[in-house]
Design a protein around this motif. Structure first.
Motif, PDB file in Angstrom:
ATOM      1  N   GLN A 177      99.352  20.231  46.402  1.00 39.03           N
ATOM      2  CA  GLN A 177     100.424  20.575  45.469  1.00 39.03           C
ATOM      3  C   GLN A 177     101.780  20.112  46.000  1.00 39.03           C
ATOM      4  N   ASP A 180     102.151  16.489  45.387  1.00 42.36           N
ATOM      5  CA  ASP A 180     102.538  16.261  43.986  1.00 42.36           C
ATOM      6  C   ASP A 180     104.051  16.419  43.811  1.00 42.36           C
ATOM      7  N   ARG A 222      93.318  12.031  47.805  1.00 40.09           N
ATOM      8  CA  ARG A 222      94.611  12.358  47.184  1.00 40.09           C
ATOM      9  C   ARG A 222      95.671  11.324  47.553  1.00 40.09           C
TER      10      ARG A 222
END
Length: 323
Positions: A177, A180, A222
Motif C-alpha cells: 500500500q 502505491d 509488485r
C-alpha cells in the motif's frame, strides 16, 4: 527473505532520506567487540529550508538517532542487541567527553528507533513499552525514559502521508500500500524518484538471490511494473542522448567537411557514433559487431540509435548479416 538484501536496502533508503537533514553513517562500528549500527544520524546544526518534509520519520530525526530496521518482526534477543549497541554509544560518547574535559548532557544522547514490521503485545509488554498517542500517535512504543528507545510497530502506523516514508519499510500489504502511495506522489518529488530507484535495486537483488520465499516473490511481482517503467524511461533517455550525440558529432563533421568533403566527414561521424554505441551496449567490438557497422551506415541516425539501444546482440546480427 535473507536479512542482507533488505538490510542493505533499508540502510540506503534511510541514508537517502535523512542526508539532507544532517550527517548519516551506516554500519558504524562500536565497542571492542565490534558491533555495527545500521544507521547513525546526527542532525545538521543549521537545517536547510529546502528539505522535503519526512513526516513522522522527520520527527524521529529532529535529534541524534540510531535507526535499526528489521524485515521480519524484531525478536526480544534482537531488541536486546540493539539496546546493547545503544549503551555502547553512550559509553563511547562519555569516554570522549572525559578525554576532552567536557560533559555529555542527557538531551545530547541519541535515541534508538527500532523499526519492526510488526510487534506482538507480549513483546511490547515484556519491554514495558508504552504508547504516547497524544504526542506520537499509534504504533510508536516508548521504553522507560532512561533507555531512550522506542519500538515502532510499522503495521500499526496510521495510513497517512505523515507515516508514508516509514511504511515503505514495512512488510506485506502494509508495504505494498505504501508503494502505491509512493507511485501516486508527483513525479517531480525527488524523494519519490530516490525511493523508487532503491526499490528497483532491491527487486533485482532479490531476483538473483537464493531461498526466495513467497513474501519476496510478492514484492518482486509488485515492483515489476515499476521496473519496466524505469527501463522504458532509461531506453527513451538513451535514445534521446544518442540523437544528441549524433547531432553534435554531425555538426563537427560538417565543419570538418568544409576541408575534407561534407559526405566523408558525415560518414566518419556516423561510424564513430555507431562504434561508441556498440561499445556501450556490448563492452567491446569483436569481428561480428564490426561486420554490421557498414550496413548500418545507410540508416538515418534516429533509426540506428534506437536499434542499437533496444535490440539484443542476436537481433542486430540477424538483421544486418542479411543486408
Amino acid at each position: 527473505m535473507t536479512r542482507f538484501p533488505y538490510d542493505q536496502f533499508a540502510k540506503d533508503y534511510l541514508q537517502e532520506l535523512l542526508l539532507p537533514l544532517g550527517k548519516v553513517e551506516t554500519s558504524r562500528q562500536v565497542a571492542a567487540e565490534v558491533r555495527e549500527i545500521d544507521v547513525y544520524f546526527a542532525p545538521s546544526p543549521q537545517p536547510s529550508n529546502n528539505t522535503i518534509p519526512l513526516g513522522l520519520l522527520g520527527r524521529f530525526a529532529a535529534t541524534a538517532a540510531l535507526f535499526e530496521p528489521f524485515r521480519n518482526a524484531a525478536t526480544k534477543s534482537e531488541i536486546r542487541g540493539c539496546l546493547h549497541k545503544l549503551f555502547d554509544v553512550f559509553t563511547d560518547l562519555e569516554r570522549q567527553a572525559k578525554r576532552n574535559n567536557t560533559r555529555v548532557y542527557e538531551i545530547e544522547l541519541p535515541r534508538l528507533w527500532i523499526l519492526s514490521p510488526t510487534a506482538s503485545v507480549s513483546l511490547l509488554d515484556g519491554f514495558g513499552a508504552r504508547l504516547d498517542e497524544d504526542n506520537w500517535g499509534a504504533g510508536v512504543y516508548f521504553l522507560a525514559d532512561f533507555f531512550k528507545t522506542a519500538i515502532v510497530a510499522i503495521h500499526q502506523l496510521p495510513r497517512t502521508e505523515e507515516t508514508l516514508w516509514l511504511r515503505i519499510l514495512g512488510k506485506g500489504r502494509v508495504q505494498q500500500q505504501a508503494i502505491d502511495e509512493l507511485e501516486a506522489l508527483p513525479e517531480n518529488n525527488p524523494l519519490r524518484s530516490k525511493a523508487i530507484d532503491l526499490l528497483v535495486n532491491l527487486k533485482t537483488t532479490l531476483e538473483i538471490g537464493q531461498n526466495v520465499d513467497q513474501e519476496d516473490r510478492n514484492l518482486i511481482m509488485r515492483l515489476s511494473p515499476i521496473y519496466e517503467q524505469r527501463l522504458a524511461e532509461a531506453r527513451q533517455e538513451g535514445i534521446q542522448q544518442g540523437i544528441q550525440i549524433y547531432e553534435q558529432r554531425l555538426a563537427e563533421a560538417r565543419q570538418e567537411g568544409q576541408q575534407q568533403g561534407m559526405q566523408q566527414g558525415i560518414q566518419r561521424e556516423r561510424r564513430i557514433t555507431i562504434e561508441n554505441l556498440l561499445r556501450v551496449r556490448f563492452g567491446t567490438l569483436d569481428e561480428e559487431l564490426v561486420a554490421i557497422i557498414e550496413p548500418m551506415l545507410v540508416l538515418p541516425p534516429e533509426e540506428f540509435t534506437g536499434l542499437l539501444l533496444q535490440s539484443s546482440r542476436e537481433e542486430l546480427l540477424a538483421r544486418f548479416r542479411q543486408t
